[in-house]
Design a protein around this motif. Sequence first.
Motif, PDB file in Angstrom:
ATOM      1  N   ALA A 454      43.678  -2.868 -38.716  1.00  0.00           N
ATOM      2  CA  ALA A 454      43.087  -1.618 -39.181  1.00  0.00           C
ATOM      3  C   ALA A 454      43.961  -0.954 -40.237  1.00  0.00           C
ATOM      4  CB  ALA A 454      42.864  -0.669 -38.000  1.00  0.00           C
ATOM      5  N   VAL A 455      45.274  -1.014 -40.041  1.00  0.00           N
ATOM      6  CA  VAL A 455      46.208  -0.427 -41.011  1.00  0.00           C
ATOM      7  C   VAL A 455      46.107  -1.153 -42.358  1.00  0.00           C
ATOM      8  CG1 VAL A 455      48.659  -0.108 -41.554  1.00  0.00           C
ATOM      9  CG2 VAL A 455      47.789   0.488 -39.277  1.00  0.00           C
ATOM     10  N   ILE A 456      46.066  -2.477 -42.315  1.00  0.00           N
ATOM     11  CA  ILE A 456      45.981  -3.256 -43.564  1.00  0.00           C
ATOM     12  C   ILE A 456      44.655  -3.008 -44.274  1.00  0.00           C
ATOM     13  CG2 ILE A 456      45.875  -5.593 -44.527  1.00  0.00           C
ATOM     14  CD1 ILE A 456      47.782  -6.462 -42.259  1.00  0.00           C
ATOM     15  N   PRO A 491      43.358  -8.786 -54.670  1.00  0.00           N
ATOM     16  CA  PRO A 491      44.457  -9.740 -54.485  1.00  0.00           C
ATOM     17  C   PRO A 491      45.615  -9.179 -53.650  1.00  0.00           C
ATOM     18  CG  PRO A 491      44.380  -8.914 -56.736  1.00  0.00           C
ATOM     19  CD  PRO A 491      43.121  -8.486 -56.085  1.00  0.00           C
ATOM     20  N   LEU A 492      45.909  -7.878 -53.766  1.00  0.00           N
ATOM     21  CA  LEU A 492      47.000  -7.305 -52.972  1.00  0.00           C
ATOM     22  C   LEU A 492      46.627  -7.321 -51.490  1.00  0.00           C
ATOM     23  CD1 LEU A 492      49.723  -5.962 -52.688  1.00  0.00           C
ATOM     24  CD2 LEU A 492      48.622  -3.749 -53.157  1.00  0.00           C
ATOM     25  N   MET A 493      45.403  -6.953 -51.190  1.00  0.00           N
ATOM     26  CA  MET A 493      44.949  -6.980 -49.803  1.00  0.00           C
ATOM     27  C   MET A 493      44.968  -8.410 -49.262  1.00  0.00           C
ATOM     28  SD  MET A 493      43.604  -4.654 -47.604  1.00  0.00           S
ATOM     29  CE  MET A 493      42.526  -3.500 -48.445  1.00  0.00           C
ATOM     30  N   ARG A 494      44.583  -9.352 -50.103  1.00  0.00           N
ATOM     31  CA  ARG A 494      44.601 -10.758 -49.691  1.00  0.00           C
ATOM     32  C   ARG A 494      46.020 -11.186 -49.332  1.00  0.00           C
ATOM     33  NH1 ARG A 494      41.489 -15.731 -52.597  1.00  0.00           N
ATOM     34  NH2 ARG A 494      42.183 -17.371 -51.190  1.00  0.00           N
ATOM     35  N   ALA A 495      46.973 -10.789 -50.170  1.00  0.00           N
ATOM     36  CA  ALA A 495      48.370 -11.131 -49.899  1.00  0.00           C
ATOM     37  C   ALA A 495      48.844 -10.520 -48.579  1.00  0.00           C
ATOM     38  CB  ALA A 495      49.249 -10.659 -51.058  1.00  0.00           C
ATOM     39  N   LEU A 497      46.988  -9.723 -45.967  1.00  0.00           N
ATOM     40  CA  LEU A 497      46.345 -10.405 -44.843  1.00  0.00           C
ATOM     41  C   LEU A 497      46.946 -11.783 -44.615  1.00  0.00           C
ATOM     42  CD1 LEU A 497      42.635  -9.358 -45.474  1.00  0.00           C
ATOM     43  CD2 LEU A 497      44.048  -8.706 -43.514  1.00  0.00           C
ATOM     44  N   GLU A 498      47.302 -12.479 -45.694  1.00  0.00           N
ATOM     45  CA  GLU A 498      47.955 -13.788 -45.537  1.00  0.00           C
ATOM     46  C   GLU A 498      49.329 -13.627 -44.883  1.00  0.00           C
ATOM     47  OE1 GLU A 498      47.846 -15.289 -49.504  1.00  0.00           O
ATOM     48  OE2 GLU A 498      45.795 -16.100 -49.321  1.00  0.00           O
ATOM     49  N   GLN A 499      50.038 -12.557 -45.264  1.00  0.00           N
ATOM     50  CA  GLN A 499      51.334 -12.280 -44.623  1.00  0.00           C
ATOM     51  C   GLN A 499      51.129 -11.955 -43.144  1.00  0.00           C
ATOM     52  OE1 GLN A 499      54.910 -12.076 -45.868  1.00  0.00           O
ATOM     53  NE2 GLN A 499      54.745 -12.362 -43.661  1.00  0.00           N
ATOM     54  N   GLU A 500      50.043 -11.247 -42.851  1.00  0.00           N
ATOM     55  CA  GLU A 500      49.758 -10.887 -41.457  1.00  0.00           C
ATOM     56  C   GLU A 500      49.486 -12.127 -40.611  1.00  0.00           C
ATOM     57  OE1 GLU A 500      49.214  -8.618 -38.013  1.00  0.00           O
ATOM     58  OE2 GLU A 500      50.254  -8.248 -39.902  1.00  0.00           O
ATOM     59  N   ILE A 501      48.811 -13.107 -41.171  1.00  0.00           N
ATOM     60  CA  ILE A 501      48.602 -14.375 -40.451  1.00  0.00           C
ATOM     61  C   ILE A 501      49.946 -14.966 -40.049  1.00  0.00           C
ATOM     62  CG2 ILE A 501      47.806 -16.762 -40.689  1.00  0.00           C
ATOM     63  CD1 ILE A 501      45.541 -15.694 -42.481  1.00  0.00           C
ATOM     64  N   TYR A 503      52.873 -13.341 -39.678  1.00  0.00           N
ATOM     65  CA  TYR A 503      53.510 -12.503 -38.653  1.00  0.00           C
ATOM     66  C   TYR A 503      52.929 -12.800 -37.268  1.00  0.00           C
ATOM     67  CZ  TYR A 503      55.873  -9.352 -42.001  1.00  0.00           C
ATOM     68  OH  TYR A 503      56.688  -8.818 -42.963  1.00  0.00           O
ATOM     69  N   GLN A 504      51.604 -12.909 -37.182  1.00  0.00           N
ATOM     70  CA  GLN A 504      50.989 -13.133 -35.879  1.00  0.00           C
ATOM     71  C   GLN A 504      51.286 -14.539 -35.359  1.00  0.00           C
ATOM     72  OE1 GLN A 504      47.284 -11.532 -34.764  1.00  0.00           O
ATOM     73  NE2 GLN A 504      47.339  -9.792 -36.195  1.00  0.00           N
ATOM     74  N   GLN A 505      51.354 -15.509 -36.273  1.00  0.00           N
ATOM     75  CA  GLN A 505      51.712 -16.873 -35.848  1.00  0.00           C
ATOM     76  C   GLN A 505      53.130 -16.913 -35.285  1.00  0.00           C
ATOM     77  OE1 GLN A 505      50.964 -19.420 -39.227  1.00  0.00           O
ATOM     78  NE2 GLN A 505      48.858 -19.879 -38.570  1.00  0.00           N
ATOM     79  N   GLN A 506      54.051 -16.188 -35.925  1.00  0.00           N
ATOM     80  CA  GLN A 506      55.433 -16.130 -35.437  1.00  0.00           C
ATOM     81  C   GLN A 506      55.510 -15.544 -34.026  1.00  0.00           C
ATOM     82  OE1 GLN A 506      57.632 -13.953 -38.421  1.00  0.00           O
ATOM     83  NE2 GLN A 506      57.182 -15.463 -40.006  1.00  0.00           N
ATOM     84  N   ALA A 507      54.571 -14.642 -33.716  1.00  0.00           N
ATOM     85  CA  ALA A 507      54.533 -14.043 -32.382  1.00  0.00           C
ATOM     86  C   ALA A 507      53.754 -14.906 -31.387  1.00  0.00           C
ATOM     87  CB  ALA A 507      53.906 -12.654 -32.455  1.00  0.00           C
ATOM     88  N   GLY A 508      53.179 -16.020 -31.882  1.00  0.00           N
ATOM     89  CA  GLY A 508      52.427 -16.914 -31.007  1.00  0.00           C
ATOM     90  C   GLY A 508      50.952 -16.601 -30.915  1.00  0.00           C
ATOM     91  N   TRP A 509      50.428 -15.827 -31.894  1.00  0.00           N
ATOM     92  CA  TRP A 509      49.026 -15.427 -31.883  1.00  0.00           C
ATOM     93  C   TRP A 509      48.287 -16.082 -33.045  1.00  0.00           C
ATOM     94  CZ3 TRP A 509      50.851  -9.677 -32.243  1.00  0.00           C
ATOM     95  CH2 TRP A 509      51.626  -9.369 -31.114  1.00  0.00           C
ATOM     96  N   GLN A 510      47.056 -16.518 -32.802  1.00  0.00           N
ATOM     97  CA  GLN A 510      46.260 -17.189 -33.823  1.00  0.00           C
ATOM     98  C   GLN A 510      45.320 -16.204 -34.511  1.00  0.00           C
ATOM     99  OE1 GLN A 510      46.675 -20.440 -34.697  1.00  0.00           O
ATOM    100  NE2 GLN A 510      45.233 -20.060 -36.379  1.00  0.00           N
ATOM    101  N   LEU A 511      45.393 -16.154 -35.853  1.00  0.00           N
ATOM    102  CA  LEU A 511      44.522 -15.297 -36.656  1.00  0.00           C
ATOM    103  C   LEU A 511      44.038 -16.078 -37.871  1.00  0.00           C
ATOM    104  CD1 LEU A 511      43.321 -12.514 -37.576  1.00  0.00           C
ATOM    105  CD2 LEU A 511      45.535 -12.095 -38.698  1.00  0.00           C
ATOM    106  N   SER A 512      42.741 -16.027 -38.130  1.00  0.00           N
ATOM    107  CA  SER A 512      42.203 -16.664 -39.336  1.00  0.00           C
ATOM    108  C   SER A 512      41.362 -15.640 -40.091  1.00  0.00           C
ATOM    109  CB  SER A 512      41.351 -17.899 -38.995  1.00  0.00           C
ATOM    110  OG  SER A 512      40.249 -17.531 -38.187  1.00  0.00           O
ATOM    111  N   ILE A 513      41.367 -15.782 -41.433  1.00  0.00           N
ATOM    112  CA  ILE A 513      40.632 -14.864 -42.311  1.00  0.00           C
ATOM    113  C   ILE A 513      39.619 -15.668 -43.123  1.00  0.00           C
ATOM    114  CG2 ILE A 513      40.826 -13.085 -44.084  1.00  0.00           C
ATOM    115  CD1 ILE A 513      42.469 -12.345 -41.672  1.00  0.00           C
ATOM    116  N   ASN A 514      38.368 -15.267 -43.115  1.00  0.00           N
ATOM    117  CA  ASN A 514      37.317 -15.952 -43.890  1.00  0.00           C
ATOM    118  C   ASN A 514      36.551 -14.923 -44.721  1.00  0.00           C
ATOM    119  OD1 ASN A 514      37.717 -18.661 -42.965  1.00  0.00           O
ATOM    120  ND2 ASN A 514      36.869 -18.003 -40.998  1.00  0.00           N
TER     121      ASN A 514
END
Length: 514
Positions: A454-456, A491-495, A497-501, A503-514
């Motif tokens: 929501a913040v992003i 493009p900034l928002m895309r960047a 969201l890609e960074q957020e993927i 961060y969540q993977q590092q925490a062990g959580w799966q996130l995909s953006i389509n």
Amino acid sequence: MAPEPRVIAPDLTAAKVATPSPHSDIYAVIDLGSNSFHMLMVKVVGGSVQVIGRVKRKVRLAAGLNDSLVLSHKAMKRGWECLALFAERLQDIPSQNIRIVGTATLRLARNVSSFLTEAEAILGQKVEVISGEDEARIIYLGVAHTSNSDSSRLVIDIGGASTEVVIGQGFSPKQLASLNMGCVTYLERYFSDQQLSEENFLAAIAAAEQQIQPIVSEFRQAGWQLAVGASGTVQAVQEMLVAQGKDEVITLQKLDDILQQVMACGQLPQLNLVGLAQERKQVFPSGLAILIALFRQLDIQGMTLSGGALREGILYSMLPQLQDANVRHRTVNSLMVRYFIDQQHAQRVAEMALELAAQLQSRWDLQKFEGLSMLRCSALLHELGLLIEYKNHHHHGAYIISHSDLPGFTRAQQQLLMALVHNHRAEIMPEVLARQTMTSVVLAVRLTRILRLAVILSMRRRHEALPQVSISAKAESLELVLPNGWLEQHPLMRAELEQEIQYQQQAGWQLSIN
């Protein structure tokens, strides 16, 4: 034999003839309890109260009350000496902003006028001795003004010489009782030999059950959904549970476990238990006996600690401008004003977070433990730390939440709120989310992931820039779907969201953006 020196109060003459006090927004409440005398001083700031002083002295007034209900001069002198300390702090506070009340011991003492004459001379203020029913009613209002709940609730306050039991809903007490038992009087009566024996506890519990018996039928018939404790005994039990690695809900089983720990110590001077503060040790066994009796007689299944009681009830009765029925709403609004949060943007993030949560509700149970309310509050407060600096504002905000009085939030809710604000951006710290005492860690993680997205998605700080999104979950995997071509146009928002993927993977959580 030379007469005892009289307790001398500070000279209040100058204060009485001075020009009107500039401290019109400062209030003081003094509670002359049977165990301790308390003074609470607050300042009204940003639509809420800010505590600017607390003074507490163990006076044990009830210990000076004999079988003929005559209060000893020695006990009265302890009280006067304490009030002389309080009087100094009252000099700069407008008289109409001060209220002083006496409770059970002063109600019972036949020679109370002797104490009050000297007390009022020391304080330069009138002392009001309130009835047991009034005390119960005010205690309930103190709980209502500091705890957010629309449910019917049972409120219990174990004092030094009396115990108040109330059932109410919202700000309306329905059933009131003031019982003739307290932690000081029961200490003198059942633990005067300093022995923490089974025999002493059985006698104290049986006596307390006998006091409770006359109200059992009407209180059980009235019923309640929540049980809340507003006394030092309940706070001491909760502190012990948390210190010993348990959750904060008090149950009869946990009380019985603590009773076994207490009896194992043998004698009162040897009472050393993990989480039990030094100042509470003297009256803890007697308070524990009364609490166990209440749980047994009223069939209480679980109890949590209130954020306020008698002093808060008196205080809020002097502050009609703070009679907001939603205590949590009042607290959040006050923080937003005090820390200059951009309210429009905070509301924007909160709406986006709740929209995402609504789409996930069928897969994720987010309403448990008031999860949606906690999500909304964390969204409204996520920029709390910006007033300090940007880079680590999520850490600063979490610190402020962790170290603030937050009426309307239980200790566990405050812990969850802190964890959400701490993790709303940048690198995720799962160990902070894992420190939940009541809320499940799974819920804390799910709320964090929603808040971060929501913040992003709201980062442009404009309503018209918000995308139409859909989100779905399969177990703990999230998929966020955005309109065709939207990511290419942002493009900034895309960047982000890609960074957020990542961060969540590092925490062990799966996130995909389509």
